[in-house]
Structure formats: C-alpha cells, structure tokens
Motif scaffolding. Sequence first.
Motif, PDB file in Angstrom:
ATOM      1  N   THR A 244      39.101 124.550  21.451  1.00  0.00           N
ATOM      2  CA  THR A 244      40.556 124.513  21.307  1.00  0.00           C
ATOM      3  C   THR A 244      41.211 125.471  22.290  1.00  0.00           C
ATOM      4  OG1 THR A 244      40.180 124.178  18.938  1.00  0.00           O
ATOM      5  CG2 THR A 244      42.442 124.581  19.644  1.00  0.00           C
ATOM      6  N   TRP A 245      40.712 126.690  22.328  1.00  0.00           N
ATOM      7  CA  TRP A 245      41.295 127.661  23.249  1.00  0.00           C
ATOM      8  C   TRP A 245      41.064 127.251  24.704  1.00  0.00           C
ATOM      9  CZ3 TRP A 245      41.110 133.529  21.737  1.00  0.00           C
ATOM     10  CH2 TRP A 245      41.826 133.711  20.549  1.00  0.00           C
ATOM     11  N   ASP A 246      39.914 126.664  24.995  1.00  0.00           N
ATOM     12  CA  ASP A 246      39.671 126.218  26.364  1.00  0.00           C
ATOM     13  C   ASP A 246      40.490 124.977  26.713  1.00  0.00           C
ATOM     14  OD1 ASP A 246      38.102 128.188  27.390  1.00  0.00           O
ATOM     15  OD2 ASP A 246      36.191 127.228  26.939  1.00  0.00           O
ATOM     16  N   ALA A 247      40.998 124.286  25.689  1.00  0.00           N
ATOM     17  CA  ALA A 247      41.906 123.171  25.946  1.00  0.00           C
ATOM     18  C   ALA A 247      43.321 123.680  26.195  1.00  0.00           C
ATOM     19  CB  ALA A 247      41.906 122.201  24.769  1.00  0.00           C
ATOM     20  N   GLY A 248      43.543 125.001  25.964  1.00  0.00           N
ATOM     21  CA  GLY A 248      44.839 125.588  26.297  1.00  0.00           C
ATOM     22  C   GLY A 248      45.699 125.943  25.116  1.00  0.00           C
ATOM     23  N   PHE A 249      45.133 125.950  23.870  1.00  0.00           N
ATOM     24  CA  PHE A 249      45.938 126.242  22.685  1.00  0.00           C
ATOM     25  C   PHE A 249      45.356 127.436  21.946  1.00  0.00           C
ATOM     26  CE2 PHE A 249      46.524 121.790  23.642  1.00  0.00           C
ATOM     27  CZ  PHE A 249      47.890 121.603  23.470  1.00  0.00           C
ATOM     28  N   ASN A 250      46.250 128.266  21.365  1.00  0.00           N
ATOM     29  CA  ASN A 250      45.764 129.360  20.541  1.00  0.00           C
ATOM     30  C   ASN A 250      45.691 128.935  19.083  1.00  0.00           C
ATOM     31  OD1 ASN A 250      48.339 129.471  19.441  1.00  0.00           O
ATOM     32  ND2 ASN A 250      48.914 131.385  20.454  1.00  0.00           N
ATOM     33  N   SER A 251      45.372 129.889  18.179  1.00  0.00           N
ATOM     34  CA  SER A 251      45.166 129.552  16.771  1.00  0.00           C
ATOM     35  C   SER A 251      46.442 129.080  16.084  1.00  0.00           C
ATOM     36  CB  SER A 251      44.604 130.767  16.028  1.00  0.00           C
ATOM     37  OG  SER A 251      43.404 131.177  16.613  1.00  0.00           O
TER      38      SER A 251
END
Length: 280
Positions: A61-68
């Motif tokens: 998810t983070w590598d897709a560009g989104f945080n938690s």
Amino acid sequence: MERKKGVCENFAAIFTDICQKSGLRAFFIEGYTKTNGSMDRSGHAWSAVNIDNKWNLYDPTWDAGFNSNGIFVNRTASNYFQVEPASFIETHMPFDPIFQFLDYPLSYDEFSKGFLKARNDTLYFNYTDSIVAYEKLNPLGKYTNAAIRIEKNGSPTQMTSTKLKQLRMEKEIIYQEEDADLYNSAIEDYKQAITNFKTYLNFRNNRFLPARPVLETETMLDEILQQITIANKKLKQVNESKATLALNTGDVEKVLNDLAEKVDEQKMFLKNYLSLTEQK
C-alpha cells in the motif's frame, strides 16, 4: 481486482495470497504505523514473506503511494519492499509482537515514544521457533496465543484494544460453532436411537419373529443405550463450553433420559420374557 480499488487490507491480502500460491511462507499482518514520526489515526495491514529462511516485510500500500490514512503521498515504489525487520519496526508496529520478527521485540510504549532500537536487556524471544509453532495451530489456538502476546506487550493503544476485542469475538464464534456442531450431532444420535428403538419395538410386537439369537436381540437395546450415552457426552461438552452465549441442552437431555428409561424397561421385559420362554 475487478474494481481496481482497495485499501491496505486488500493490497496486503492480494500480495500475501500471491506469495503463498507461489509456495512461499507468508503472513498477512495487521497493526498500526507512524508517518513522519507521528502515529497514524487508522490501523494498517502489510505482509511478511520468508525467502531463503529469512523473514522480510513488505507494504504494497505504501509503495503504491498511500499512507495508513488513505492519503496519497507519492512515495517511490520500492521503499517498503523486502525490508529487514529491524528497519521496518521504525514505522510499522504489528498488533501481535511475534510479527516484529525480532529477537528482542519492542513494546507498544517503546514504539509510540520512539525508542526504536531493540534492547538486549529485555527478555529474549525466539521468534523463529515461535512462528513455526504458530503455523501448526488451528485458528482457535492462533487467536488465543495472539491475544496473550498482545496483552503482555505493554500498555494497549485504542487500536490494540480493538484488536483484542476482535480476537475475542473470533474465539467466541469458534466456540459457538463447535457447540452447534456438538448439539446437532447429539440430535442426530437421538434420532438414530429413536429409529433403532422403533425397530426393536416392531420386532417385539411381532413376538420376536423372525427368530434371531438371544444375544443379538439384547445387543439391539445395548446399542441404543450406547447411542444415548454418546449423545449425552456431546451435550456435556456443550455445557462445559467457553462460549459466552451457551446453548440450552435441557430439552434434549430430557428426551434422551426418557428414552433411556424406556430402553431399560424393555431390557427388563426381555429378561422376563426369555426366562418364561426357557421355563416353557
């Protein structure tokens, strides 16, 4: 996959599933995170994969560009791919400390206060052997052990408290399902005992014809009593259940006991009948 949309749970679940289908040991992990040193408001999910007997962590998810919090932050697409546990713990705290993959796991307090370096003065935790044992457990065992580890890992946050409630709910569902299976199985035992008892009564009412050995006739009643005993044992397990919402077994126990009394009466009748037959 069809909608091409998802949150962290979906990203991590798909990634983990692909790894497992590729023959790799992999876990879907839930926890919470930090962004720029501050605790994120929402829980998060990521993955762990074992390659060449070494565990590393992945946050698709983070590598897709989104945080938690679901905010697009446009990160480089490989910052959170195959990260060593000692580095990953700087931003990701799993609810279950076993998934820190550290010999000296951090407490929730240490993570929240920024004490991120594993300390050797804490109790050693053999996570390698613990994970092997964890993988062999059934779901109930996994939920139970996870809850114990979470409760021992320091002061709970609101998110860890929610996770504990979820684990307790999952355990309750399993307990209730097990109780329902035992209860329904006891009902089936009772139905079969009733069917066998009717078969015996028809045989008796037909003056025990066609004739069969005495022992075989006595066995018919003994087998019915055995079925009743088995059913009662299952109901006893239900009554000793750890489920919060327990099933009421009273009605079934009553009909089983009533049937047992009738079978005992027939055993006495058969004994007297055989005695009179021998005298003749």
